[in-house]
Write a protein that holds these residues in place. Structure first.
Motif, PDB file in Angstrom:
ATOM      1  N   LYS A 173      43.942  63.922  31.991  1.00 36.94           N
ATOM      2  CA  LYS A 173      45.637  63.715  31.706  1.00 36.94           C
ATOM      3  C   LYS A 173      46.161  64.611  30.631  1.00 36.94           C
ATOM      4  O   LYS A 173      47.318  64.286  30.399  1.00 36.94           O
ATOM      5  CB  LYS A 173      45.576  61.861  31.767  1.00 36.94           C
ATOM      6  CG  LYS A 173      45.294  61.541  32.964  1.00 36.94           C
ATOM      7  CD  LYS A 173      45.548  59.982  32.704  1.00 36.94           C
ATOM      8  CE  LYS A 173      44.944  59.165  33.885  1.00 36.94           C
ATOM      9  NZ  LYS A 173      44.514  57.664  33.401  1.00 36.94           N
ATOM     10  N   THR A 174      45.435  64.754  29.345  1.00 32.33           N
ATOM     11  CA  THR A 174      45.737  65.474  28.365  1.00 32.33           C
ATOM     12  C   THR A 174      46.038  66.989  28.675  1.00 32.33           C
ATOM     13  O   THR A 174      46.434  67.782  27.738  1.00 32.33           O
ATOM     14  CB  THR A 174      44.884  65.216  26.974  1.00 32.33           C
ATOM     15  OG1 THR A 174      43.648  65.742  27.384  1.00 32.33           O
ATOM     16  CG2 THR A 174      44.893  63.896  26.955  1.00 32.33           C
ATOM     17  N   ASP A 224      40.010  60.164  30.802  1.00 30.92           N
ATOM     18  CA  ASP A 224      41.440  60.381  30.355  1.00 30.92           C
ATOM     19  C   ASP A 224      41.748  61.697  30.022  1.00 30.92           C
ATOM     20  O   ASP A 224      42.979  62.191  29.866  1.00 30.92           O
ATOM     21  CB  ASP A 224      41.947  59.308  29.294  1.00 30.92           C
ATOM     22  CG  ASP A 224      42.286  58.026  29.780  1.00 30.92           C
ATOM     23  OD1 ASP A 224      42.302  57.979  31.126  1.00 30.92           O
ATOM     24  OD2 ASP A 224      42.303  57.165  29.132  1.00 30.92           O
ATOM     25  N   ALA A 279      48.488  59.591  27.422  1.00 27.78           N
ATOM     26  CA  ALA A 279      47.014  59.395  27.527  1.00 27.78           C
ATOM     27  C   ALA A 279      46.428  59.793  26.159  1.00 27.78           C
ATOM     28  O   ALA A 279      46.862  60.590  25.340  1.00 27.78           O
ATOM     29  CB  ALA A 279      46.433  60.569  28.613  1.00 27.78           C
TER      30      ALA A 279
END
Ligand SMILES: Nc1ncnc2c1ncn2[C@@H]1O[C@H](COP(=O)(O)OP(=O)(O)OP(=O)(O)O)[C@@H](O)[C@H]1O
Ligand SMILES: [Mg+2]
Lengths: 411, 237
Positions: free
Chosen positions: A137-138, A134, A105
Motif C-alpha cells: 500500500k506504500t 502493508d 499505510a
C-alpha cells in the motif's frame, strides 16, 4: 507570388546543378550538419528515454510516500553525525504505528543483497526487501501475476516471495513462476506474485523490476537478527496534498517515540522522493547543458564550414555571377540562388543526420525504451534549414552585391 | 529611331589615390539597325564605353538615354531588366557556363526573363539552329571549338530578341579564319534587322560595319560612316 515560385524553382534547379557539379565538396559540407543534427536528435531521444524511465520509476514508488530513516538520503549533512544516530528498531516502528493517525499505510522495511536461484538459473546481487503486508500500500506496484504476501504470511514469517519482472524473466524464461520454489541465499521460498514491469531501469538496483519482496520477519529469521541494522519506515500520506501535514505529524510522533526534548535535534531523517527528483534533475540538467553545448558547438563548426565553403564557391564562380548579372539576373535572384544552395546542402545533411539518429535511437532502444519524438525531427530539420540560411547569407550577399563588370573581369 | 543617345559621358576610376579617366566626355547616338564598330588603341576606353552602353556600369557624369529613357535614374532591378530584355552581350572570352550544355547556356537569359521551360527550350533550339549549331545542342563548352563556343554565346545574346547586340572583341580569341566566319554570322544577324555594336582591334573586322567610331584616351577621335546602312528590304531585293 507566381514570379516568386518561378524564381524559387529555377533557383533550386541551378543550386542542385551547382551542388551536383562539386560532389565531394558538397558532401564534406554536409558532414558538419549531418553530425550536428544526428547528435542533437540522438541526444534528445536518449534523454527523453531516461526521463520516461525515471518518471515511471518515481510514480511506481508513489509520490506521496515518506521514508523515515536513520540516514538523510539527499543531503550534504555530515555522514558521521548520522552514523552516531540510533538505529530505528521494530519496537519503535510498532509504537510509531500506534500513534500516527494521518497516513494510509505504514510499513517497516529492511533489505539484504542475495543471490536468487531457480534450478540452474541464478541472479546475483538482488535486493531482497523485507516488510509487512502493508508495504504494497506504500507503493504503486501492479502485478503481472499472483498477489503480494498476506498479513498472516507476514506475521508468521512464511517462506514466500514476490519477484520483480526482470528477476522473473531471468529465472523463469519459459515457465509460470507462480508456486515455484526459488532459493534466496540458499533458503527455499514459494513465489506468490510477480510484479508488472515498472520500467525504471534508471533506478538501477533500486529498480523494483530487479528486486524480490519477502516478509520482514522471514529476513530476520533467515539472514540477520532484528537489531542487526536500522530499518526504514515507509509512510504513505493520503495523497500528495496531505504530504506536508503528514510529514509534520510523522516528525512529531517520531520525536515522541524517541523521547526527544524540545531542544534536541531530530535523530532521524524524513526522506521523500522530491529529493530524488531534485538530484535526478540536477544530473539530467548537467547532461542536457553538456549536450546542448556539444551540439551547439558541432552545429556552429558545421555552420562555419558551410560559410567557408560557400565563400570559396562564390569566389570561384565570380565570373559566372558576373555573366548571370550581365544577362539580367537581379541581386535578389543571385541571393536566392546561393541561399538555396546552402540550404539544400544543409537540408540534405540534416535529413541524413536525422536518418542516422533514427538508426541510433533504434540501437539505444535496445537498452533504454525510447522513441524519436516528432518535435525533435522538426527541430532537426528546422535547425539545419536555419543553419543553411544563416551561414549561407553572408556569402550569398557578397555574391549578390558583386559589381558585374568587376566580376566579368575576374580571372 | 534612336536606340542609344549619350551626351558628354565621363567615367573616372579611383585606384588608390589616383584617378583614371577612362572616358572624358563621349557623345554619340545609335539608330535602329545600325552596324557600328568601335576601334582604338588598348586602354582608350572601348570596353568601358561598351559596359556603359550595356547598362552594366554607370557613368560618372553625363546623360544616357536608352530608347528615350534616362538610364541614370533607373534602379538596379530596372537595369537588370534592360540588360535581360533589350541587350545581348557577346564577350571576347565567350563566358559560357562550363557545366551547362549549349542549349542550357542559351536558355539562361530566358530564365531571368521568366519564360516557362517549354518555350525556353524551343526558343533556345531555334537560336542555336540560327547560328548553325543545330547538331551541337547537348555539347558542353569544352566539347566545342572556339568558333562554336562563340556561336553559342551569340545564340545566347540573340535568344531574347534584344534591341541591340554588344560584342566586345568577339573575334579576339579566335584565329582569323574562324573570326571571319563569326563576322559573317554577325552580318547575317545584322541583315535580319538587328542593331550591332562591336569592339575590335582589326581593321578588316571593322570593315564589316557600316560605321566606325575611333576612340583615343577616352575621346571620340573619329566617327565615320563607311558604307550606306543596309536595311533588311535591301538584302532581300
Ligand atoms: N575597374 C577599373 N579600375 C581602374 N581602372 C580601370 C578599370 N577598368 C578600366 N580601367 C582603366 O580605364 C582605361 C580604359 O580601359 P578599357 O578597358 O575601357 O580599355 P580598352 O579600350 O577596352 O582596352 P583594350 O583594348 O585593352 O581592351 C584603362 O586605362 C584602364 O586601365
Ligand atoms: Mg577592352
Amino acid at each position: 507570388m507566381r514570379i516568386f515560385l518561378f524564381e524559387l524553382n529555377e533557383g533550386l534547379v541551378i543550386a542542385l546543378r551547382a551542388i551536383a557539379s562539386n560532389k565531394v565538396r558538397s558532401l564534406l559540407t554536409m558532414l558538419g550538419i549531418f553530425i550536428g543534427v544526428a547528435v542533437v536528435i540522438t541526444m534528445s531521444t536518449a534523454i527523453k528515454g531516461i526521463d520516461n524511465s525515471f518518471q515511471s520509476g518515481i510514480s511506481s514508488l508513489g509520490t506521496d510516500v515518506l521514508y523515515v530513516d536513520k540516514w538523510a538520503w539527499f543531503t550534504n549533512e555530515e555522514w558521521w553525525k548520522m552514523r552516531n544516530r540510533k538505529n530505528i528498531t521494530m519496537e519503535e516502528y510498532y509504537k510509531f504505528k500506534e500513534l500516527v493517525r494521518l497516513p494510509v499505510a505504514v510499513a517497516p522495511v529492511t533489505n539484504t543483497i542475495q543471490t536468487v536461484k531457480y534450478n540452474e538459473r541464478r541472479v546475483e546481487n538482488v535486493f531482497v526487501n523485507g516488510s509487512t503486508a502493508d508495504y504494497i500500500k506504500t507503493t504503486n506496484f501492479t502485478f503481472a501475476q499472483g498477489r503480494f504476501y498476506s498479513e498472516i504470511e507476514s506475521n508468521a514469517a512464511r517462506q514466500v516471495a514476490v519477484i520483480g519482472s526482470e528477476v522473473a524473466k531471468k529465472l523463469f524464461p519459459n515457465v509460470n513462476p507462480i508456486d515455484r520454489t526459488i532459493k534466496i541465499g540458499g533458503v527455499n521460498y514459494k513465489v506468490v506474485g510477480v510484479l508488472a514491469e515498472q520500467g525504471s531501469f534508471i533506478l538501477g538496483p533500486w529498480n523494483p523490476d530487479n528486486q524480490v519482496y519477502v516478509p520482514i520477519e522471514t529476513i530476520f529469521k533467515n539472514f540477520f537478527n532484528r537489531s542487526f541494522k536500522t530499518i526504514t519506515i515507509n509512510v504513505r500520506a493520503n495523497g500528495p496534498a496531505m504530504l506536508d501535514e503528514t510529514k509534520f505529524e510523522v516528525e512529531g510522533v517520531m520525536r515522541k517515540v524517541r523521547g526527544l526534548a524540545y531542544n534536541q535535534e531530530n535523530d532521524f531523517s524524513i526522506n521523500q522522493q522530491e529529493g530524488l527528483e531534485q538530484t535526478y534533475k540536477s544530473i539530467v540538467g548537467v547532461i542536457q547543458i553538456a549536450g546542448l553545448f556539444i551540439t551547439g558547438l558541432s552545429l556552429f563548426v558545421g555552420a562555419i564550414g558551410i560559410m567557408n565553403i560557400m565563400f570559396v564557391s562564390v569566389k570561384e564562380r565570380t565570373k559566372e555571377i558576373g555573366l548571370r548579372k550581365a544577362i539580367g539576373a537581379k541581386k535578389r535572384t543571385i541571393l536566392t540562388q546561393f541561399l538555396l544552395e546552402s540550404s539544400v546542402i544543409c537540408m540534405v545533411g540534416g535529413i541524413a543526420g536525422l536518418i542516422a539518429a533514427i538508426i541510433m535511437s533504434l540501437l539505444i532502444n535496445q537498452f533504454i525504451p525510447t522513441s524519436i519524438q516528432i518535435d525533435s525531427v522538426l527541430i532537426g530539420i528546422s535547425v539545419s534549414l536555419i543553419t543553411g540560411l544563416v551561414s549561407g547569407f553572408a556569402p550569398a550577399y557578397t555574391a549578390a552585391k558583386m559589381d558585374a563588370v568587376e566580376a566579368l573581369r575576374y580571372e | 529611331m534612336n536606340i542609344i543617345t549619350i551626351k558628354n559621358i565621363t567615367k573616372v576610376y579611383k585606384v588608390g589615390t589616383e584617378e583614371v579617366h577612362a572616358l572624358r566626355g563621349v557623345s554619340l547616338s545609335i539608330d535602329k539597325n545600325e552596324y557600328v564598330a568601335i576601334m582604338g588603341p588598348s586602354g582608350s576606353g572601348k570596353s568601358t564605353l561598351m559596359n556603359m552602353l550595356g547598362c552594366l556600369d554607370t557613368p560618372t557624369s553625363g546623360l544616357y538615354l536608352f530608347k528615350g529613357i534616362s538610364v541614370s535614374e533607373m534602379t538596379d532591378n530596372q537595369l537588370a531588366n534592360i540588360r535581360n530584355k533589350e541587350i545581348g552581350f557577346v564577350f571576347q572570352t565567350f563566358n559560357l557556363l562550363a557545366r551547362y550544355d549549349a542549349i542550357h547556356n542559351v536558355e539562361l537569359p530566358l530564365i531571368y526573363a521568366g519564360v516557362p521551360k517549354d518555350e525556353r527550350r524551343e526558343r533556345a533550339k531555334r537560336a542555336l539552329i540560327d547560328v548553325g549549331l543545330g547538331d551541337r545542342m547537348n555539347h558542353k563548352p569544352n566539347e566545342l571549338s572556339g568558333g562554336q563556343r562563340q556561336r553559342v554565346a551569340i545564340a545566347r545574346a540573340l535568344v531574347t530578341n534584344p534591341s541591340i547586340i554588344l560584342a566586345d572583341e568577339p573575334t579576339g580569341n579566335l584565329d582569323s579564319k574562324t573570326g571571319e566566319e563569326i563576322m559573317n554570322l554577325f552580318q547575317e544577324i545584322h541583315n535580319k534587322g538587328n542593331t550591332i555594336i562591336l569592339v575590335t582591334h582589326e581593321e578588316y573586322i571593322a570593315e564589316h560595319a557600316a560605321r566606325i567610331i575611333r576612340l583615343r584616351d577616352g575621346h571620340i577621335e573619329k566617327d565615320e560612316i563607311i558604307k550606306p546602312q543596309k536595311t533588311s528590304q535591301q538584302v532581300i531585293s
